[in-house]
Design a protein around this motif. Structure first.
Motif, PDB file in Angstrom:
ATOM      1  N   HIS A  60       0.823  -1.211   0.000  1.00  0.00           N
ATOM      2  CA  HIS A  60       0.000   0.000   0.000  1.00  0.00           C
ATOM      3  C   HIS A  60       0.859   1.265   0.000  1.00  0.00           C
ATOM      4  O   HIS A  60       1.769   1.415   0.817  1.00  0.00           O
ATOM      5  CB  HIS A  60      -0.931   0.008   1.215  1.00  0.00           C
ATOM      6  CG  HIS A  60      -1.825   1.205   1.254  1.00  0.00           C
ATOM      7  ND1 HIS A  60      -2.889   1.351   0.399  1.00  0.00           N
ATOM      8  CD2 HIS A  60      -1.792   2.320   2.007  1.00  0.00           C
ATOM      9  CE1 HIS A  60      -3.487   2.499   0.644  1.00  0.00           C
ATOM     10  NE2 HIS A  60      -2.828   3.113   1.623  1.00  0.00           N
ATOM     11  N   ASP A  61       0.548   2.135  -0.950  1.00  0.00           N
ATOM     12  CA  ASP A  61       1.246   3.417  -1.119  1.00  0.00           C
ATOM     13  C   ASP A  61       2.706   3.265  -1.537  1.00  0.00           C
ATOM     14  O   ASP A  61       3.507   4.189  -1.361  1.00  0.00           O
ATOM     15  CB  ASP A  61       1.159   4.285   0.137  1.00  0.00           C
ATOM     16  CG  ASP A  61      -0.196   4.951   0.288  1.00  0.00           C
ATOM     17  OD1 ASP A  61      -0.980   4.927  -0.677  1.00  0.00           O
ATOM     18  OD2 ASP A  61      -0.463   5.494   1.359  1.00  0.00           O
ATOM     19  N   ARG A 105       5.364   2.419  -4.767  1.00  0.00           N
ATOM     20  CA  ARG A 105       5.387   2.546  -6.226  1.00  0.00           C
ATOM     21  C   ARG A 105       6.285   1.486  -6.872  1.00  0.00           C
ATOM     22  O   ARG A 105       7.435   1.311  -6.468  1.00  0.00           O
ATOM     23  CB  ARG A 105       5.893   3.944  -6.590  1.00  0.00           C
ATOM     24  CG  ARG A 105       5.835   4.268  -8.062  1.00  0.00           C
ATOM     25  CD  ARG A 105       6.274   5.690  -8.344  1.00  0.00           C
ATOM     26  NE  ARG A 105       5.544   6.676  -7.570  1.00  0.00           N
ATOM     27  CZ  ARG A 105       4.353   7.166  -7.892  1.00  0.00           C
ATOM     28  NH1 ARG A 105       3.745   6.751  -8.971  1.00  0.00           N
ATOM     29  NH2 ARG A 105       3.775   8.074  -7.132  1.00  0.00           N
ATOM     30  N   GLU A 116       1.349   3.103  -8.499  1.00  0.00           N
ATOM     31  CA  GLU A 116       1.422   3.192  -7.047  1.00  0.00           C
ATOM     32  C   GLU A 116       0.374   2.227  -6.523  1.00  0.00           C
ATOM     33  O   GLU A 116      -0.824   2.417  -6.744  1.00  0.00           O
ATOM     34  CB  GLU A 116       1.123   4.606  -6.564  1.00  0.00           C
ATOM     35  CG  GLU A 116       1.117   4.714  -5.056  1.00  0.00           C
ATOM     36  CD  GLU A 116       0.676   6.088  -4.570  1.00  0.00           C
ATOM     37  OE1 GLU A 116       0.442   6.207  -3.359  1.00  0.00           O
ATOM     38  OE2 GLU A 116       0.564   7.013  -5.380  1.00  0.00           O
ATOM     39  N   VAL A 117       0.798   1.185  -5.866  1.00  0.00           N
ATOM     40  CA  VAL A 117      -0.112   0.116  -5.442  1.00  0.00           C
ATOM     41  C   VAL A 117      -0.937   0.578  -4.248  1.00  0.00           C
ATOM     42  O   VAL A 117      -0.399   1.103  -3.272  1.00  0.00           O
ATOM     43  CB  VAL A 117       0.678  -1.166  -5.085  1.00  0.00           C
ATOM     44  CG1 VAL A 117      -0.270  -2.270  -4.634  1.00  0.00           C
ATOM     45  CG2 VAL A 117       1.518  -1.627  -6.269  1.00  0.00           C
ATOM     46  N   LEU A 118      -2.232   0.380  -4.346  1.00  0.00           N
ATOM     47  CA  LEU A 118      -3.123   0.635  -3.224  1.00  0.00           C
ATOM     48  C   LEU A 118      -3.470  -0.669  -2.518  1.00  0.00           C
ATOM     49  O   LEU A 118      -3.600  -0.721  -1.305  1.00  0.00           O
ATOM     50  CB  LEU A 118      -4.394   1.343  -3.689  1.00  0.00           C
ATOM     51  CG  LEU A 118      -4.170   2.717  -4.315  1.00  0.00           C
ATOM     52  CD1 LEU A 118      -5.484   3.283  -4.833  1.00  0.00           C
ATOM     53  CD2 LEU A 118      -3.515   3.665  -3.330  1.00  0.00           C
ATOM     54  N   GLY A 146      -4.315   0.098  -8.142  1.00  0.00           N
ATOM     55  CA  GLY A 146      -3.589   1.278  -7.722  1.00  0.00           C
ATOM     56  C   GLY A 146      -3.783   2.466  -8.622  1.00  0.00           C
ATOM     57  O   GLY A 146      -4.590   2.443  -9.556  1.00  0.00           O
ATOM     58  N   ASN A 147      -3.034   3.511  -8.327  1.00  0.00           N
ATOM     59  CA  ASN A 147      -3.026   4.714  -9.154  1.00  0.00           C
ATOM     60  C   ASN A 147      -2.005   4.507 -10.251  1.00  0.00           C
ATOM     61  O   ASN A 147      -0.816   4.340  -9.974  1.00  0.00           O
ATOM     62  CB  ASN A 147      -2.660   5.942  -8.314  1.00  0.00           C
ATOM     63  CG  ASN A 147      -3.751   6.296  -7.344  1.00  0.00           C
ATOM     64  OD1 ASN A 147      -4.923   6.248  -7.678  1.00  0.00           O
ATOM     65  ND2 ASN A 147      -3.367   6.639  -6.132  1.00  0.00           N
TER      66      ASN A 147
END
Length: 173
Positions: A18-19, A21, A112-114, A129-130
């Motif tokens: 999480h969060d 990249r 960017e993995v959520l 992710g984003n």
């Protein structure tokens, strides 16, 4: 493996992406390496390779998908634009779903993995992710990306646990 790592873990439930990249995606023979070069990822205190008793960040790290293949990818899955109506109500309009190709994933996508889900019985890794593409695909809005990859094994690799994870001091809910 492309290099030697001090720690290699398959304990995916103790890893937090999480969060963090993915800074580089590279193929190495039949394997895929997802590099987390800047700030790595987080390893919870429950991981058998984490002796600190704390949730820790790895610094540079990688996730290696053994014998991988591309499944699917898209921008806009599960995403809506919210329009506020004059009567206090909202209208949710689905964003267009724009496919991401294997080639785009390997060469053009920054993610960017959520969240991630590893289903070992199916050999399916889902990354949410984003996402940002250079250049952006026609009709897409950079933003939420959903990536599905298949592999035989998923390995999380790092060399140390130099600092606390961003969530170490957060209270559990």
């Amino acid at each position: 493996m492309a290099e030697n790592w001090t720690f290699v873990s398959e304990e995916w439930k103790t890893i937090s992406l999480h969060d963090h990249r993915i800074t580089c995606v590279e193929e190495s023979g039949p394997d895929l390496i997802l590099r987390f070069d800047e700030d790595g990822f987080d390893v919870t205190c429950d991981n058998s390779l984490n002796p600190t008793g704390r949730h820790r960040n790895t610094g540079p790290a990688a996730a290696i998908l053994k014998n991988w293949c591309w499944e699917d990818g898209a921008f806009g899955s599960y995403c809506f634009r919210i329009i506020r109506l004059g009567n206090g109500q909202e209208k949710h309009i689905p964003l267009p779903i724009v496919p991401i190709t294997r080639t785009q994933f390997l060469h053009d996508l920054t993610l960017e993995v959520l969240d991630f889900i590893w289903e070992p019985d199916k050999g399916l890794l889902t990354l949410d992710g984003n996402g940002y593409m250079s250049p952006p695909p026609p009709g897409s809005e950079d933003g939420f990306a959903d990536i599905k990859l298949r592999c035989d094994r998923l390995l999380f690799c790092w060399n140390g646990l130099p600092q606390d994870a961003w969530f170490q001091e957060r209270p559990r809910k």
